[in-house]
Design a protein around this motif. Structure first.
Motif, PDB file in Angstrom:
ATOM      1  N   ARG A  49     -10.518  13.121 -18.522  1.00 23.85           N
ATOM      2  CA  ARG A  49     -10.876  14.023 -17.666  1.00 23.85           C
ATOM      3  C   ARG A  49     -11.442  13.403 -16.557  1.00 23.85           C
ATOM      4  O   ARG A  49     -11.239  13.634 -15.160  1.00 23.85           O
ATOM      5  N   TRP A  50     -12.381  12.355 -16.662  1.00 24.27           N
ATOM      6  CA  TRP A  50     -13.196  11.532 -15.532  1.00 24.27           C
ATOM      7  C   TRP A  50     -12.217  10.972 -14.628  1.00 24.27           C
ATOM      8  O   TRP A  50     -12.124  10.825 -13.510  1.00 24.27           O
ATOM      9  N   VAL A  51     -11.120  10.285 -15.265  1.00 28.12           N
ATOM     10  CA  VAL A  51     -10.226   9.696 -14.488  1.00 28.12           C
ATOM     11  C   VAL A  51      -9.423  10.504 -13.489  1.00 28.12           C
ATOM     12  O   VAL A  51      -9.222  10.293 -12.375  1.00 28.12           O
ATOM     13  N   ASN A  52      -8.858  11.637 -14.106  1.00 25.92           N
ATOM     14  CA  ASN A  52      -8.138  12.866 -13.278  1.00 25.92           C
ATOM     15  C   ASN A  52      -8.982  13.364 -12.072  1.00 25.92           C
ATOM     16  O   ASN A  52      -8.557  13.322 -11.130  1.00 25.92           O
ATOM     17  N   GLU A  53     -10.303  13.420 -12.287  1.00 29.88           N
ATOM     18  CA  GLU A  53     -11.369  13.915 -11.317  1.00 29.88           C
ATOM     19  C   GLU A  53     -11.449  12.826 -10.362  1.00 29.88           C
ATOM     20  O   GLU A  53     -11.496  13.201  -9.026  1.00 29.88           O
ATOM     21  N   THR A  54     -11.538  11.545 -10.706  1.00 25.54           N
ATOM     22  CA  THR A  54     -11.799  10.370  -9.878  1.00 25.54           C
ATOM     23  C   THR A  54     -10.465   9.886  -9.134  1.00 25.54           C
ATOM     24  O   THR A  54     -10.658   9.483  -7.836  1.00 25.54           O
ATOM     25  N   PHE A  55      -9.495   9.626  -9.702  1.00 22.12           N
ATOM     26  CA  PHE A  55      -8.205   9.171  -9.384  1.00 22.12           C
ATOM     27  C   PHE A  55      -7.077  10.238  -9.166  1.00 22.12           C
ATOM     28  O   PHE A  55      -5.994   9.749  -9.272  1.00 22.12           O
ATOM     29  N   GLY A  56      -7.397  11.243  -9.309  1.00 19.17           N
ATOM     30  CA  GLY A  56      -6.381  12.649  -9.623  1.00 19.17           C
ATOM     31  C   GLY A  56      -5.315  12.333  -8.173  1.00 19.17           C
ATOM     32  O   GLY A  56      -4.078  12.350  -8.389  1.00 19.17           O
ATOM     33  N   ARG A  57      -5.801  11.929  -6.955  1.00 19.42           N
ATOM     34  CA  ARG A  57      -4.747  11.743  -5.866  1.00 19.42           C
ATOM     35  C   ARG A  57      -3.851  10.949  -6.104  1.00 19.42           C
ATOM     36  O   ARG A  57      -2.879  10.965  -5.248  1.00 19.42           O
ATOM     37  N   SER A 115       0.751  -1.151  -0.124  1.00 13.75           N
ATOM     38  CA  SER A 115       0.082  -0.028  -0.123  1.00 13.75           C
ATOM     39  C   SER A 115       1.003   1.193   0.144  1.00 13.75           C
ATOM     40  O   SER A 115       1.755   1.204  -0.641  1.00 13.75           O
ATOM     41  N   HIS A 116       0.440   2.061   0.700  1.00 14.18           N
ATOM     42  CA  HIS A 116       1.220   3.705   0.484  1.00 14.18           C
ATOM     43  C   HIS A 116       1.468   4.254   2.152  1.00 14.18           C
ATOM     44  O   HIS A 116       0.272   3.805   2.975  1.00 14.18           O
ATOM     45  N   ALA A 117       2.241   4.768   2.087  1.00 12.09           N
ATOM     46  CA  ALA A 117       2.658   5.627   3.598  1.00 12.09           C
ATOM     47  C   ALA A 117       1.467   6.193   4.293  1.00 12.09           C
ATOM     48  O   ALA A 117       0.979   6.083   5.639  1.00 12.09           O
ATOM     49  N   PRO A 118       0.533   6.901   3.394  1.00  9.10           N
ATOM     50  CA  PRO A 118      -0.488   7.833   4.142  1.00  9.10           C
ATOM     51  C   PRO A 118      -1.567   6.656   4.483  1.00  9.10           C
ATOM     52  O   PRO A 118      -2.431   7.242   5.568  1.00  9.10           O
ATOM     53  N   ILE A 119      -1.825   5.626   3.943  1.00  6.86           N
ATOM     54  CA  ILE A 119      -2.752   4.700   4.537  1.00  6.86           C
ATOM     55  C   ILE A 119      -2.277   3.891   5.474  1.00  6.86           C
ATOM     56  O   ILE A 119      -2.933   3.785   6.469  1.00  6.86           O
ATOM     57  N   GLY A 132      -2.003  10.432  -8.299  1.00  2.72           N
ATOM     58  CA  GLY A 132      -0.885  11.180  -8.913  1.00  2.72           C
ATOM     59  C   GLY A 132      -0.068  11.680  -7.911  1.00  2.72           C
ATOM     60  O   GLY A 132       1.180  12.219  -8.012  1.00  2.72           O
ATOM     61  N   GLU A 133      -0.334  11.820  -6.718  1.00  5.32           N
ATOM     62  CA  GLU A 133       0.296  12.418  -5.607  1.00  5.32           C
ATOM     63  C   GLU A 133       1.234  11.537  -4.587  1.00  5.32           C
ATOM     64  O   GLU A 133       1.956  11.835  -3.858  1.00  5.32           O
ATOM     65  N   LEU A 134       0.758  10.200  -4.740  1.00  7.41           N
ATOM     66  CA  LEU A 134       1.218   9.139  -4.110  1.00  7.41           C
ATOM     67  C   LEU A 134       2.996   8.737  -4.691  1.00  7.41           C
ATOM     68  O   LEU A 134       2.815   8.651  -5.999  1.00  7.41           O
ATOM     69  N   PRO A 135       4.071   8.907  -4.124  1.00  7.48           N
ATOM     70  CA  PRO A 135       5.200   8.845  -4.477  1.00  7.48           C
ATOM     71  C   PRO A 135       5.458   7.658  -5.596  1.00  7.48           C
ATOM     72  O   PRO A 135       6.276   7.933  -6.612  1.00  7.48           O
ATOM     73  N   SER A 136       4.915   6.503  -5.315  1.00  8.56           N
ATOM     74  CA  SER A 136       5.302   5.246  -6.254  1.00  8.56           C
ATOM     75  C   SER A 136       4.650   5.612  -7.543  1.00  8.56           C
ATOM     76  O   SER A 136       5.081   5.236  -8.723  1.00  8.56           O
ATOM     77  N   TYR A 137       3.551   5.942  -7.578  1.00  6.00           N
ATOM     78  CA  TYR A 137       2.658   6.347  -8.874  1.00  6.00           C
ATOM     79  C   TYR A 137       3.401   7.465  -9.420  1.00  6.00           C
ATOM     80  O   TYR A 137       3.256   7.380 -10.520  1.00  6.00           O
ATOM     81  N   ARG A 138       3.642   8.401  -8.789  1.00  5.21           N
ATOM     82  CA  ARG A 138       4.350   9.848  -9.476  1.00  5.21           C
ATOM     83  C   ARG A 138       5.386   9.518 -10.024  1.00  5.21           C
ATOM     84  O   ARG A 138       5.468   9.830 -10.993  1.00  5.21           O
ATOM     85  N   ALA A 139       6.230   8.488  -9.537  1.00  2.57           N
ATOM     86  CA  ALA A 139       7.551   8.141 -10.178  1.00  2.57           C
ATOM     87  C   ALA A 139       7.072   7.420 -11.469  1.00  2.57           C
ATOM     88  O   ALA A 139       7.699   7.874 -12.533  1.00  2.57           O
ATOM     89  N   VAL A 140       6.449   6.614 -11.612  1.00  2.80           N
ATOM     90  CA  VAL A 140       5.752   6.219 -12.720  1.00  2.80           C
ATOM     91  C   VAL A 140       5.390   7.076 -13.841  1.00  2.80           C
ATOM     92  O   VAL A 140       5.653   6.926 -15.005  1.00  2.80           O
ATOM     93  N   LEU A 141       4.478   7.884 -13.336  1.00  2.00           N
ATOM     94  CA  LEU A 141       3.683   8.818 -14.196  1.00  2.00           C
ATOM     95  C   LEU A 141       5.159   9.775 -14.816  1.00  2.00           C
ATOM     96  O   LEU A 141       5.104  10.131 -16.249  1.00  2.00           O
ATOM     97  N   ASP A 142       5.727  10.330 -13.928  1.00  2.00           N
ATOM     98  CA  ASP A 142       7.229  10.948 -14.255  1.00  2.00           C
ATOM     99  C   ASP A 142       8.109  10.328 -15.363  1.00  2.00           C
ATOM    100  O   ASP A 142       8.232  10.956 -16.312  1.00  2.00           O
ATOM    101  N   ARG A 143       8.082   9.044 -15.114  1.00  2.00           N
ATOM    102  CA  ARG A 143       8.994   8.095 -15.937  1.00  2.00           C
ATOM    103  C   ARG A 143       8.350   8.214 -17.409  1.00  2.00           C
ATOM    104  O   ARG A 143       9.128   8.096 -18.375  1.00  2.00           O
ATOM    105  N   GLU A 144       7.077   8.289 -17.742  1.00  2.00           N
ATOM    106  CA  GLU A 144       6.207   8.070 -18.892  1.00  2.00           C
ATOM    107  C   GLU A 144       6.114   9.448 -19.471  1.00  2.00           C
ATOM    108  O   GLU A 144       5.762   9.693 -20.505  1.00  2.00           O
ATOM    109  N   GLY A 145       6.495  10.543 -18.536  1.00  2.00           N
ATOM    110  CA  GLY A 145       6.164  11.819 -19.034  1.00  2.00           C
ATOM    111  C   GLY A 145       4.652  12.295 -19.122  1.00  2.00           C
ATOM    112  O   GLY A 145       4.244  13.036 -19.844  1.00  2.00           O
ATOM    113  N   LEU A 146       4.105  11.498 -18.036  1.00  2.00           N
ATOM    114  CA  LEU A 146       2.611  12.055 -18.033  1.00  2.00           C
ATOM    115  C   LEU A 146       2.280  12.748 -16.740  1.00  2.00           C
ATOM    116  O   LEU A 146       2.790  12.848 -15.779  1.00  2.00           O
ATOM    117  N   ALA A 147       1.257  13.922 -17.293  1.00  2.00           N
ATOM    118  CA  ALA A 147       0.994  14.911 -16.142  1.00  2.00           C
ATOM    119  C   ALA A 147       0.125  14.387 -14.927  1.00  2.00           C
ATOM    120  O   ALA A 147       0.279  14.776 -13.523  1.00  2.00           O
TER     121      ALA A 147
END
Length: 306
Positions: free
Chosen positions: A224-232, A96-100, A234-249
Motif C-alpha cells: 500500500r505504501w508503494v502504491n501511495e508513493t509511486f502510484g503514478r 526518461s518519459h514523455a511527460p517529463i 503505473g500510469e507511464l506507458p513503459s512502466y504500465r506495459a511491464v506491469l501488464d505483462r506480469e499481470g500486476l495491478a
C-alpha cells in the motif's frame, strides 16, 4: 549476483547525510551505491563529491536523463566523476518519459529508441577518449573529451521494451530495469539483450534489476505504501506495459516484501532469471527501511556467492 543500494538521502538531504548513507552502505557490504535524477541533486556532481569521501564502494547513476544533456556534456561529466572517484562509476542513463521531457524541458519525445541509438553512437566513443564527428537526425556531436586518469565507465541503459533492449545490447553494457519481475527478465529482457549483444560481437550484458524491497511483518502495508508513493509510475506507458505483462495491478504488486526468509527467496528468483545485480530500493516506514537496509547488507555476501 551483486547487491547495490538506492541512496534515499539523495532526495534533498544535505551532502553530509548522503555521504553518511553511502559510507554506511559500504560498511554494510553493498557492492554499489546508486543515485538517480529525481528533481533534487545532480547525480553525477553528487557522486563526484561522495566518491571522494567514501572510497570503499562503487557508485552508479540510475538514471541520468539523456534528452537534456548533450553527449559531449555527459561524457565530460562522467569522465570527471571517473577521475574524482578512481574509476568507480557505472553510468546508467535513459530517455526518461514523455511527460517529463515534453512538459518540463519542452523537447519532443518522438522516437526515443532512435534518439538513444544516436546518443550512444556519439557518447561511447567520447567516453573512450576518441574524437567524434557524428551527424544524426536527433544529435550532432563533433569534438572530443580528454580527462587525465579517467577510464571509460560501463554504460547501462534503462530499457524495458524490445527496441530499447536491442539498442542497449548492441551499443551499451547492459540495462537497468524498473518494475520488471523475474518472469519479464527471464522471458524478455535477458534473451533480447543477449541476442543483440551477440549480434554486435559484444560480451554478455549486465542486467541490474531495480527492486522495491521491504523486510516487514506487514507485506500488504508495504505494498500500500508503494502504491501511495509511486502510484503514478503505473500510469507511464513503459512502466504500465511491464506491469501488464506480469499481470500486476500497480507498482505495489511488484514489491518483494515479508520476513528475511521470504525476501531472500524473492531476490534469488531475480538471480535465477538472469539478473546480475539487485538494486535494492528500501520502502515502507522509516523503521522498515532501516531494517531492510541492514538485513540486505548482511545477505549481500550470500546472494553474491549464489
Amino acid at each position: 549476483m551483486r547487491v547495490g543500494l538506492w541512496i534515499e538521502g539523495q532526495l534533498g538531504a544535505p551532502v553530509e547525510e548522503v555521504v553518511r548513507q553511502v559510507s554506511a552502505a559500504a560498511e554494510a557490504g553493498y557492492a554499489r551505491a546508486w543515485i538517480g535524477e529525481v528533481g533534487s541533486w545532480d547525480p553525477l556532481t553528487l557522486l563526484a563529491v561522495v566518491g571522494r569521501h567514501v572510497r570503499e564502494i562503487e557508485v552508479g547513476t540510475a538514471i541520468v536523463r539523456t534528452y537534456p544533456r548533450h553527449p559531449l556534456a555527459l561524457a565530460a561529466q562522467a569522465l570527471t566523476v571517473q577521475a574524482a572517484t578512481g574509476n568507480r562509476l557505472v553510468l546508467g542513463l535513459g530517455p526518461s518519459h514523455a511527460p517529463i521531457i515534453e512538459n518540463e524541458y519542452g523537447q519532443s519525445f518522438s522516437a526515443p529508441g532512435r534518439n538513444m541509438r544516436e546518443y550512444l553512437s556519439a557518447l561511447t566513443p567520447l567516453l573512450r577518449g576518441e574524437s567524434v564527428a557524428y551527424h544524426g537526425e536527433s544529435w550532432t556531436a563533433v569534438g572530443g573529451i580528454g580527462v587525465a586518469g579517467a577510464d571509460a565507465p560501463p554504460v547501462l541503459v534503462s530499457a524495458l521494451g524490445p527496441v530499447m533492449l536491442r539498442v542497449a545490447g548492441e551499443l551499451a553494457d547492459g540495462t537497468i530495469t524498473a518494475w520488471a519481475g523475474p518472469p519479464t527478465i527471464d522471458d524478455m529482457v535477458r534473451p533480447a539483450l543477449e541476442r543483440a549483444a551477440a549480434g554486435a560481437g559484444r560480451r554478455s550484458p549486465a542486467v541490474v534489476a531495480s527492486v522495491c524491497v521491504c523486510v516487514t511483518a506487514d507485506p500488504d502495508g508495504a505494498r500500500r505504501w508503494v502504491n501511495e508513493t509511486f502510484g503514478r509510475a503505473g500510469e507511464l506507458p513503459s512502466y504500465r506495459a511491464v506491469l501488464d505483462r506480469e499481470g500486476l495491478a500497480g507498482p505495489g504488486d511488484a514489491v518483494v516484501a515479508g520476513d528475511e526468509t521470504a525476501v531472500e527467496r524473492g531476490l534469488r528468483r531475480f538471480a535465477d532469471a538472469g539478473a546480475t545485480e539487485i538494486l535494492v530500493i528500501p520502502v515502507g516506514t522509516a523503521q522498515e527501511k532501516t531494517r531492510t537496509v541492514q538485513t540486505l547488507g548482511s545477505l549481500a555476501p550470500s546472494l553474491h556467492a549464489g
